[in-house]
Write a protein that holds these residues in place. Structure first.
Motif, PDB file in Angstrom:
ATOM      1  N   ALA A 247      46.785  41.548  54.091  1.00 11.91           N
ATOM      2  CA  ALA A 247      46.246  40.472  53.216  1.00 11.91           C
ATOM      3  C   ALA A 247      44.554  40.624  52.973  1.00 11.91           C
ATOM      4  O   ALA A 247      44.206  40.434  51.907  1.00 11.91           O
ATOM      5  N   GLU A 248      44.230  40.779  54.136  1.00  6.64           N
ATOM      6  CA  GLU A 248      42.538  41.200  54.174  1.00  6.64           C
ATOM      7  C   GLU A 248      41.967  42.331  53.475  1.00  6.64           C
ATOM      8  O   GLU A 248      40.950  42.289  52.861  1.00  6.64           O
ATOM      9  N   TRP A 249      42.923  43.189  53.633  1.00  8.47           N
ATOM     10  CA  TRP A 249      42.434  44.517  52.882  1.00  8.47           C
ATOM     11  C   TRP A 249      42.565  44.319  51.059  1.00  8.47           C
ATOM     12  O   TRP A 249      41.716  44.738  50.621  1.00  8.47           O
ATOM     13  N   VAL A 250      43.512  43.357  50.993  1.00 11.55           N
ATOM     14  CA  VAL A 250      43.667  42.897  49.502  1.00 11.55           C
ATOM     15  C   VAL A 250      42.340  42.081  49.162  1.00 11.55           C
ATOM     16  O   VAL A 250      41.839  42.276  48.039  1.00 11.55           O
ATOM     17  N   SER A 251      42.288  41.049  49.844  1.00  9.36           N
ATOM     18  CA  SER A 251      41.226  40.114  49.275  1.00  9.36           C
ATOM     19  C   SER A 251      39.760  40.529  49.526  1.00  9.36           C
ATOM     20  O   SER A 251      38.971  40.181  48.843  1.00  9.36           O
ATOM     21  N   ASP A 252      39.543  41.355  50.452  1.00  9.36           N
ATOM     22  CA  ASP A 252      38.160  41.811  50.615  1.00  9.36           C
ATOM     23  C   ASP A 252      37.661  43.144  50.146  1.00  9.36           C
ATOM     24  O   ASP A 252      36.732  43.410  50.008  1.00  9.36           O
ATOM     25  N   TYR A 253      38.619  43.970  49.513  1.00 12.45           N
ATOM     26  CA  TYR A 253      38.442  45.147  49.027  1.00 12.45           C
ATOM     27  C   TYR A 253      39.333  45.374  47.724  1.00 12.45           C
ATOM     28  O   TYR A 253      38.507  45.585  46.704  1.00 12.45           O
ATOM     29  N   LEU A 254      40.441  45.335  47.900  1.00 11.47           N
ATOM     30  CA  LEU A 254      41.280  45.878  46.722  1.00 11.47           C
ATOM     31  C   LEU A 254      41.334  44.903  45.531  1.00 11.47           C
ATOM     32  O   LEU A 254      41.292  45.566  44.362  1.00 11.47           O
ATOM     33  N   ALA A 255      41.459  43.784  45.647  1.00 10.14           N
ATOM     34  CA  ALA A 255      41.157  42.875  44.724  1.00 10.14           C
ATOM     35  C   ALA A 255      39.933  42.800  43.929  1.00 10.14           C
ATOM     36  O   ALA A 255      39.634  42.941  42.595  1.00 10.14           O
ATOM     37  N   PRO A 256      38.710  42.869  44.644  1.00 14.79           N
ATOM     38  CA  PRO A 256      37.522  42.804  44.045  1.00 14.79           C
ATOM     39  C   PRO A 256      37.443  44.439  43.172  1.00 14.79           C
ATOM     40  O   PRO A 256      36.862  44.390  42.299  1.00 14.79           O
ATOM     41  N   LEU A 257      38.071  45.411  43.796  1.00 15.36           N
ATOM     42  CA  LEU A 257      38.012  46.456  43.086  1.00 15.36           C
ATOM     43  C   LEU A 257      38.718  46.767  41.860  1.00 15.36           C
ATOM     44  O   LEU A 257      38.428  46.917  40.592  1.00 15.36           O
ATOM     45  N   ALA A 258      39.878  45.836  41.757  1.00  8.20           N
ATOM     46  CA  ALA A 258      40.682  45.708  40.768  1.00  8.20           C
ATOM     47  C   ALA A 258      39.942  45.020  39.544  1.00  8.20           C
ATOM     48  O   ALA A 258      39.822  45.226  38.427  1.00  8.20           O
ATOM     49  N   GLY A 259      39.200  43.873  40.022  1.00  2.89           N
ATOM     50  CA  GLY A 259      38.366  43.147  39.292  1.00  2.89           C
ATOM     51  C   GLY A 259      37.341  44.156  38.642  1.00  2.89           C
ATOM     52  O   GLY A 259      36.792  43.629  37.182  1.00  2.89           O
ATOM     53  N   ALA A 260      36.585  44.813  39.298  1.00  2.17           N
ATOM     54  CA  ALA A 260      35.682  45.641  38.754  1.00  2.17           C
ATOM     55  C   ALA A 260      36.046  46.631  37.593  1.00  2.17           C
ATOM     56  O   ALA A 260      35.437  47.011  36.859  1.00  2.17           O
ATOM     57  N   LEU A 261      37.391  47.078  37.796  1.00  5.83           N
ATOM     58  CA  LEU A 261      37.955  47.810  36.869  1.00  5.83           C
ATOM     59  C   LEU A 261      38.283  47.242  35.591  1.00  5.83           C
ATOM     60  O   LEU A 261      38.704  47.766  34.559  1.00  5.83           O
ATOM     61  N   GLY A 262      38.503  45.564  35.702  1.00  5.54           N
ATOM     62  CA  GLY A 262      38.857  44.932  34.558  1.00  5.54           C
ATOM     63  C   GLY A 262      39.843  45.059  33.657  1.00  5.54           C
ATOM     64  O   GLY A 262      41.179  45.393  34.169  1.00  5.54           O
TER      65      GLY A 262
END
Length: 445
Positions: free
Chosen positions: A82-97
């Motif tokens: 869950a921390e991997w998602v919230s602290d890295y993967l979700a922000p990365l997905a957000g940057a890919l838009g």
């Protein structure tokens, strides 16, 4: 075709990293994700702590994409899923838009106007990625290349030792789970069985052992198909990932303390229902009785159905990409770690198609995020025409410290290439009396 995008299937760690590398090289990218958000598979095991530290869990191009947004890479520690998602993967997905299409399932990939049989004009025809959204609306995406990073999470192996569900396994499906448990409190006082020898099984055993310590009457039995438990406990001080080594050490401790009963050489053939719980029967006739719940954590296998109209080359045993199969085969792999794999090894007979991430490993175990990041870096370089960068190896994987593979599957004292002592568990004879069954532990070199 040069004006068409590269389609990446799956917005997990490797799919997102592939998109980041491709964007950095000026390529147009579309990511197709069946889940409602990024890394939906990781989110399903969000309660599990990874044994890779933060520096091994982020990709270089992804970091370069994220840093201008004010994001900074966590420097240390071992996150949960869950921390991997919230602290890295979700922000990365957000940057890919808007490059990511969520809640969209890929149902097939083909060459435009050509099925698998047709040779003529095949190489010059674009890929067609068939999709369906949550409303049932079908669509097609034309692509110049396809990177399949869809993983294996949706295809867990059964408990049955021959690769098919054991007799009675489907009928007992309400008592069998193929995922690491999050909350085990409801199992207090039960006899719980874990089937499997990998890291997922070890995680589950340790979680259940904590319950057994605090809830009297709780029994935990760990069934291994192998005749030896040596490799299950990992490489100890030889493992270059300390938390992975610690996982094995903790597992050894709960066995030695008698908190968990270990049964080796047990290949599940049948589940029998009974008034006092299930009985699990092995191929050799041994039985484990009065079982209330089973966690079958025997690995995963790839679903290649979406690629059936493309020409692919998979190893006949592992269902892994043929070009890397010899490196990762658990039957023959010996000391040290596998080599990093790139575009050359991952190339398919269908030009422009690459299978990456856990799916590239097929049924082989021990896939690391680092491996996937190196794969997609190389593949992106290849697709961008930078063949020098694609051929370059930019990763040295951490050694496991484990010698031999599962070639000793049927032996109690399988050959090993190392001289370090290892603990071997030599079977377990079920007891017909109220006294708990015992096992024999030997120290060998």
């Amino acid at each position: 075709m040069s004006e068409l995008p590269v389609v990446v299937i799956g917005a997990g760690p490797q799919g997102l990293a592939a998109a980041a590398h491709l964007i950095e090289r000026g390529e147009d990218v579309v990511v197709v994700e069946r889940g409602q958000g990024a890394a939906s598979a990781v989110s399903q095991w969000g309660h599990v702590r990874l044994f890779s530290a933060w520096p091994e869990l982020t990709d270089s191009a992804a970091r370069r994409l994220l840093e201008p947004t004010g994001w900074s890479a966590p420097a240390s520690g071992y996150p949960t899923g869950a921390e991997w998602v919230s602290d890295y993967l979700a922000p990365l997905a957000g940057a890919l838009g808007g490059r990511i299409r969520y809640a969209t399932t890929v149902t097939g990939v083909a060459r435009q106007g050509r099925d698998k049989v047709v040779d003529a004009g095949r190489r010059s025809s674009p890929f067609v990625v068939h999709t369906v959204d949550v409303d049932g609306v079908e669509s097609r995406i034309l692509a110049r290349a396809v990177v399949d990073a869809s993983g294996t999470w949706g295809m867990p192996n059964p408990a049955g030792a021959d690769g098919f569900p054991a007799v009675g396994e489907r009928a007992a499906s309400d008592l069998i789970s193929y995922r690491i448990p999050a909350d085990v409190s409801e199992l207090a006082g039960e006899h719980v069985v874990v089937v499997g020898a990998g890291h997922s099984a070890t995680h589950a055993v340790l979680r259940l052992s904590e319950l057994a310590r605090r809830a009297p009457g709780t029994r935990v039995t760990w069934l291994l198909r192998r005749g030896s438990a040596a490799n299950v406990f990992g490489g100890g001080s030889g493992d270059e990932l300390p938390e992975r080594a610690a996982l094995g050490a903790r597992a050894r401790k709960v066995i030695d303390q008698g908190v968990v009963e270990l049964v080796t050489g047990f290949r599940v053939a049948e589940f029998r229902a009974g008034g006092d719980g299930m009985t699990i029967v092995a191929e050799d006739g041994r039985e484990v009785a009065t079982v209330g719940r089973v966690f079958a954590l025997t690995g995963f296998r790839p679903d290649t159905g979406i690629l059936r109209e493309l020409r692919i080359d998979l190893d006949t045993s592992l269902e892994a990409v043929a070009g890397i199969a010899a490196e990762i085969d658990p039957n023959i792999h010996s000391c040290g770690s596998v080599s990093a794999t790139g575009a050359r090894e991952l190339a398919q007979p269908e030009p422009g198609l690459f299978i990456v991430g856990a799916k590239s490993y097929g049924r082989a175990p021990t896939f690391l995020a680092l491996t996937g990041y190196e794969q997609v870096r190389s593949v992106a370089a290849h697709l961008a025409g930078d063949h020098e960068a694609a051929a370059r190896t930019e990763l040295v994987l951490p050694d496991t410290g484990v010698c031999g593979g599962s070639g000793d599957f049927g032996e109690a004292d399988g050959a090993s290439c190392c001289a370090a002592p290892s603990v071997l568990q030599i079977g377990r004879i079920p007891s017909t009396s109220p006294e708990p069954a015992r096992s024999l532990t030997l120290e060998t070199s």
